[in-house]
Design an enzyme around this catalytic site. Structure first.
Site, PDB file in Angstrom:
ATOM      1  CG  HIS A 209      -0.241   0.259   2.502  1.00  8.99           C
ATOM      2  ND1 HIS A 209       0.450  -0.710   3.162  1.00  8.99           N
ATOM      3  CD2 HIS A 209      -0.115   1.383   3.240  1.00  8.99           C
ATOM      4  CE1 HIS A 209       0.971  -0.204   4.271  1.00  8.99           C
ATOM      5  NE2 HIS A 209       0.652   1.071   4.338  1.00  8.99           N
TER       6      HIS A 209
HETATM    7  C1  UD1 Z   1      -2.113   5.290   6.096  1.00 11.27           C
HETATM    8  C2  UD1 Z   1      -0.816   5.778   6.717  1.00 11.27           C
HETATM    9  C3  UD1 Z   1       0.256   4.722   6.549  1.00 11.27           C
HETATM   10  C4  UD1 Z   1      -0.199   3.391   7.072  1.00 11.27           C
HETATM   11  C5  UD1 Z   1      -1.499   3.013   6.402  1.00 11.27           C
HETATM   12  C6  UD1 Z   1      -2.031   1.712   6.930  1.00 11.27           C
HETATM   13  C7  UD1 Z   1      -0.379   8.199   6.652  1.00 11.27           C
HETATM   14  C8  UD1 Z   1       0.414   9.247   5.988  1.00 11.27           C
HETATM   15  N1  UD1 Z   1      -0.337   6.984   6.063  1.00 11.27           N
HETATM   16  O1  UD1 Z   1      -1.892   5.165   4.710  1.00 11.27           O
HETATM   17  O2  UD1 Z   1       1.411   5.123   7.270  1.00 11.27           O
HETATM   18  O3  UD1 Z   1       0.799   2.431   6.795  1.00 11.27           O
HETATM   19  O4  UD1 Z   1      -2.455   4.045   6.658  1.00 11.27           O
HETATM   20  O5  UD1 Z   1      -3.186   1.322   6.277  1.00 11.27           O
HETATM   21  O6  UD1 Z   1      -0.993   8.442   7.657  1.00 11.27           O
HETATM   22  N2  UD1 Z   1      -9.426   4.548   2.266  1.00 11.27           N
HETATM   23  C9  UD1 Z   1     -10.613   3.860   2.241  1.00 11.27           C
HETATM   24  N3  UD1 Z   1     -11.153   3.472   3.440  1.00 11.27           N
HETATM   25  C10 UD1 Z   1     -10.560   3.734   4.632  1.00 11.27           C
HETATM   26  C11 UD1 Z   1      -9.359   4.443   4.629  1.00 11.27           C
HETATM   27  C12 UD1 Z   1      -8.787   4.833   3.447  1.00 11.27           C
HETATM   28  O7  UD1 Z   1     -11.171   3.590   1.195  1.00 11.27           O
HETATM   29  O8  UD1 Z   1     -11.107   3.345   5.685  1.00 11.27           O
HETATM   30  C13 UD1 Z   1      -8.818   4.952   0.973  1.00 11.27           C
HETATM   31  C14 UD1 Z   1      -9.093   6.385   0.626  1.00 11.27           C
HETATM   32  O9  UD1 Z   1      -9.329   6.451  -0.716  1.00 11.27           O
HETATM   33  C15 UD1 Z   1      -7.807   7.100   0.889  1.00 11.27           C
HETATM   34  C16 UD1 Z   1      -6.772   5.994   0.693  1.00 11.27           C
HETATM   35  O10 UD1 Z   1      -7.428   4.782   1.061  1.00 11.27           O
HETATM   36  O11 UD1 Z   1      -7.630   8.174   0.047  1.00 11.27           O
HETATM   37  C17 UD1 Z   1      -5.542   6.182   1.531  1.00 11.27           C
HETATM   38  O12 UD1 Z   1      -5.884   6.367   2.910  1.00 11.27           O
HETATM   39  P1  UD1 Z   1      -4.945   7.299   3.844  1.00 11.27           P
HETATM   40  O13 UD1 Z   1      -5.398   7.213   5.240  1.00 11.27           O
HETATM   41  O14 UD1 Z   1      -4.824   8.655   3.228  1.00 11.27           O
HETATM   42  O15 UD1 Z   1      -3.526   6.646   3.686  1.00 11.27           O
HETATM   43  P2  UD1 Z   1      -3.107   5.114   3.687  1.00 11.27           P
HETATM   44  O16 UD1 Z   1      -2.541   4.799   2.366  1.00 11.27           O
HETATM   45  O17 UD1 Z   1      -4.198   4.245   4.222  1.00 11.27           O
END
Ligand code: UD1
Length: 372
Positions: A209
């Protein structure tokens, strides 16, 4: 003593669970849980609360996903009134996600003591959003709890006062130790056999991811080149992060992946099933930080699809090998595993399931004293 415990994203939940458990032994501590809502899907958040017995959050800021700046700013805006209203003795943050730095900043600006659990880890790679979150959070924390000696050394090297730093082991490993037996009761392997995803004992687990891997078509494709060869050899189970799933479509890689019939895409899975799958895997391929540590304790070979790690002990004495994204290097590491030449890993010092107890004892001794 009132402590606000912050969680936001999936890896935070395993880290907060054992602390919540420990607080129960200390009636003079009043713990509150604030969930920022950085992760919000049932499969990314709620199921972890249920499985790990974490109490429902006292407050959910419901910020959701957005750009880094907007997400961090929204968390700060929503968290500030909570701290003002609750007037805690300390705010405790874990890990390195945006929720960690956002809530940490709010706390120190309001003069509230900040506790960082999993402090001091450094990849040396400032293009990683988490590395910036780590450096900044550590620089403003009053108490810093480290999982491994490298964390202590990094903090001392950055000029953090020695008396603020404590090497205590790893709360995420507390959760693993506590749940390993329960995970053994998971029926996931049988279900995957029935679905035809598994056909013997051997399989590889895959998680991916990191933006550096899944936001870039060329890098993602290179990794797929290696996976294509591995899946000819054994099934690959791929519980897919929402970010990665979205990017497969955006980068036009869905057809390529679905043509690789022995790679089995799954929705994000719960803690116990995931632990079960990792603990029985032949090999784990990942770009996660925490999984490098969990596989070390499980003694399962881990091939890390990154150029660096902030958790060097897993590569020094654990089961981890850092190979990056070059298919040749991934396959060379894979061949070492299947030919039985993988080094026998050791468990790092203090990764014994008792870290949360150490942390809470030190908090009790320290927070009662005036700040230095
Ligand atoms: C975040 C953390 C990362 C961690 C990871 C674990 C930061 C900078 N990054 O990355 O360190 O390793 O979480 O999972 O804080 N989304 C969903 N559903 C959810 C959450 C997210 O669909 O419940 C999608 C959204 O489109 C979002 C994307 O996933 O834009 C990324 O989510 P985000 O929290 O921005 O970063 P992660 O890649 O999950």
């Amino acid at each position: 003593m009132k402590i606000i415990n912050v969680v936001g994203a999936r890896p935070n939940f395993m880290k907060i669970a054992p602390l919540m458990e420990q607080y129960k032994h200390h009636p003079d501590i009043e713990p509150l849980i604030v969930h920022t809502g950085q992760h919000y899907d049932e499969k990314m958040s709620d199921q972890f609360f249920r499985q790990l017995g974490i109490p429902e959050p006292d407050i959910n800021l419901e910020v959701g996903s957005n750009s880094h700046a907007v997400q961090t700013a929204e968390i700060m805006k929503a968290f500030e009134p909570v701290v003002l209203e609750q007037s805690p003795d300390a705010v405790l943050v874990v890990g390195d996600v945006n929720s960690t730095i956002a809530c940490g900043l709010v706390a120190v600006k309001l003069g509230v003591r900040l506790i960082h659990v999993e402090a001091g880890l450094r990849s040396g790679d400032r293009s990683m959003p988490e590395e910036i979150n780590r450096i900044l959070t550590d620089s403003i924390s009053d108490m810093l709890f480290c999982t491994e000696q490298s964390g202590v050394d990094n903090l001392l090297g950055e000029g953090i006062a020695e008396e603020k730093i404590h090497l205590v082991g790893h709360v995420m490993i507390d959760t693993l130790v506590r749940n390993l037996e329960r995970a053994g009761e998971s029926t996931i392997l049988g279900r995957l056999q029935e679905q035809g995803c598994l056909n013997g004992d051997k399989y590889a687990m895959l998680t991916m991811h990191r933006p550096s891997n899944v936001d870039d078509r060329e890098t993602f494709s290179r990794i797929l080149d290696a996976l294509e060869i591995i899946q000819n050899d054994m099934p690959i189970l791929f519980p897919i992060h929402p970010r990665t799933r979205k990017n497969l479509a955006v980068l036009g890689l869905e057809d390529r992946l679905s043509s690789l019939q022995n790679i089995h895409l799954m929705d994000p899975i719960g803690y116990l099933d995931f632990l079960r799958l990792n603990s029985c895997a032949t090999v784990v391929l990942t770009d996660s930080g925490g999984i490098q540590e969990e596989t070390t304790v499980l003694k399962i070979p881990c091939i890390t699809l990154r150029e660096n790690t902030e958790r060097p002990i897993t590569a020094e004495i654990g089961s981890n090998q850092i190979v990056g994204t070059d298919p040749e290097r991934i396959l060379a590491a894979y061949r070492t595993v299947v030919s039985g030449q993988w080094r026998e890993p050791k468990t790092p010092p203090l990764w014994d399931g008792k870290a949360a107890g150490r942390i809470v004892r030190i908090i009790l001794q320290t927070v009662r004293r005036p700040r230095t």
